[in-house]
Design an enzyme around this catalytic site. Structure first.
Site, PDB file in Angstrom:
ATOM      1  CG  HIS A   1       5.614  -4.540  -2.182  1.00 37.80           C
ATOM      2  ND1 HIS A   1       4.828  -4.910  -2.992  1.00 37.80           N
ATOM      3  CD2 HIS A   1       6.310  -3.245  -2.700  1.00 37.80           C
ATOM      4  CE1 HIS A   1       4.647  -4.264  -3.856  1.00 37.80           C
ATOM      5  NE2 HIS A   1       5.428  -3.524  -3.803  1.00 37.80           N
TER       6      HIS A   1
ATOM      7  CD  GLU B   1       8.136  -1.390  -5.050  1.00 34.28           C
ATOM      8  OE1 GLU B   1       7.766  -2.345  -5.242  1.00 34.28           O
ATOM      9  OE2 GLU B   1       7.327  -0.472  -5.273  1.00 34.28           O
TER      10      GLU B   1
ATOM     11  CG  HIS C   1       4.599   1.716  -2.510  1.00 37.53           C
ATOM     12  ND1 HIS C   1       4.861   0.926  -1.598  1.00 37.53           N
ATOM     13  CD2 HIS C   1       4.587   1.110  -3.892  1.00 37.53           C
ATOM     14  CE1 HIS C   1       5.001  -0.596  -2.235  1.00 37.53           C
ATOM     15  NE2 HIS C   1       4.818  -0.102  -3.623  1.00 37.53           N
TER      16      HIS C   1
ATOM     17  NE  ARG D   1      -4.157  -5.011  -6.746  1.00 38.26           N
ATOM     18  CZ  ARG D   1      -4.229  -6.462  -7.395  1.00 38.26           C
ATOM     19  NH1 ARG D   1      -5.145  -6.770  -6.687  1.00 38.26           N
ATOM     20  NH2 ARG D   1      -3.535  -6.787  -8.373  1.00 38.26           N
TER      21      ARG D   1
HETATM   22 ZN    ZN Z   1       5.336  -1.644  -5.207  1.00 39.70          ZN
END
Ligand code: ZN
Length: 314
Positions: free
Chosen positions: A97, A115, A172, A192
């Site tokens: 991200h 996150e 991740h 992605r």
């Molecule tokens: Zn994520």
């Protein structure tokens, strides 16, 4: 003044999702593979409807826009956090991200996505990917090109109760068999890197975003070696605190912790998620899967029962 509200979760069908949000959490979910429960969210892709009190029927984004006094007149053009439960029956894509600056410039003013994950359950022998080993864009691109995934990716064993902070720029992936409570910035921007060449129902592949991923990956970062945390004896343990959020784990009537506990909440708002057991919160019955949003008028959270709770605030 309204002090605690409840919300209707928004469920997301995902190719990697399962049915545990129904079978383990008791939510009424749509048919098919459901991967995410957006439990506390005002994001336009899943804006929760209020189900209690005088604002029942309105959305959380509406409440934030129209009644900022309920959030202590906190600034900002959007409710900043998003709390999710993720049921990964299969592997999620390898992803990364952006931070706020990159997202603002390249994603229509979106927030970046910082996150963190509290592992609610993991299969025997389960693992997770946090971090990568390339030192430059060129090296990363080449390892991807050559399919050297196990050299490139930092894969760790996981167990229930592990915790991982995922800063922007961290490659991740949540792997199959894992259920996670995710506390994050209110953002839906994912780049992605690899999706295992999986096909969707219509036979197409989900898009990859290698250029953006290479732009945002933090090549300086040292990958973690474990998600194990030491909770100590105190009923309230801080899991993470950074410029976006503070996340705490609260144990009530478990592991030798008292069955009644009061926690001061001098914040614009506090997100409350019961992840195990049952009891009450400020007199309201709650159980595994209950989420509450305490507003600024709520000075403290009084818990009673036998349960594990995750809270987050600014
Ligand atoms: Zn994520």
């Amino acid at each position: 003044m309204e002090s605690i509200i409840t919300l209707e979760p928004v469920f997301k069908e995902k190719i990697w999702g399962g049915r545990k949000l129904e079978t383990e959490f008791g939510y009424q979910i749509p048919d098919g593979p459901v991967g995410e429960c957006w439990a506390i969210s005002a994001h336009p892709n899943g804006d929760c409807t209020i189900t209690s009190g005088e604002y029942a029927g309105k959305t959380l984004s509406w409440l934030w826009d129209v009644h900022r006094e309920l959030f202590g007149n906190e600034g900002g053009d959007r409710f900043p956090l998003l709390i999710k439960i993720i049921d990964a029956k299969d592997d999620l894509s390898i992803q990364v991200h952006p931070d706020d600056a990159y997202a603002a410039e390249h994603e229509n003013g979106s927030l970046g996505k910082r996150e963190c994950w509290y592992v609610l359950s993991a299969e025997e022998g389960g693992s997770i990917i946090v971090g990568q080993r390339a030192h430059s864009r060129e090296e990363f691109a080449q390892m991807v090109e050559e399919g050297r995934w196990s050299d490139l990716l930092n894969e760790l064993p996981i167990k229930t109760g592990d915790f991982f902070q995922i800063d922007p720029g961290t490659v991740h992936a949540i792997k199959g068999g894992t259920v996670i409570l995710e506390s994050q910035q209110s953002s839906d921007v994912t780049y992605r890197v690899y999706d295992y060449d999986r096909k969707q129902d219509d036979g197409t592949l989900r898009p990859l975003h290698m250029q953006q991923a290479l732009d945002v990956i933090d090549f300086e970062q040292v990958p973690p070696t474990s998600g194990a945390i030491d909770l100590g004896d105190a009923p309230v343990a801080q899991l993470e605190s950074n410029s976006c959020y503070t996340v705490e784990l609260v144990r009530v009537g478990e592991d030798g912790c008292p069955s009644a506990l009061t926690m001061p909440t001098p914040y614009p708002f506090t997100c409350v998620s019961v992840v195990e057991g049952e009891g009450t919160c400020c007199g309201m019955p709650v159980k595994k899967g209950s989420h509450l949003l305490a507003l600024s008028a709520c000075d403290e959270l009084a818990f009673e029962g036998a349960m594990t709770v995750v809270t987050s605030h600014l």
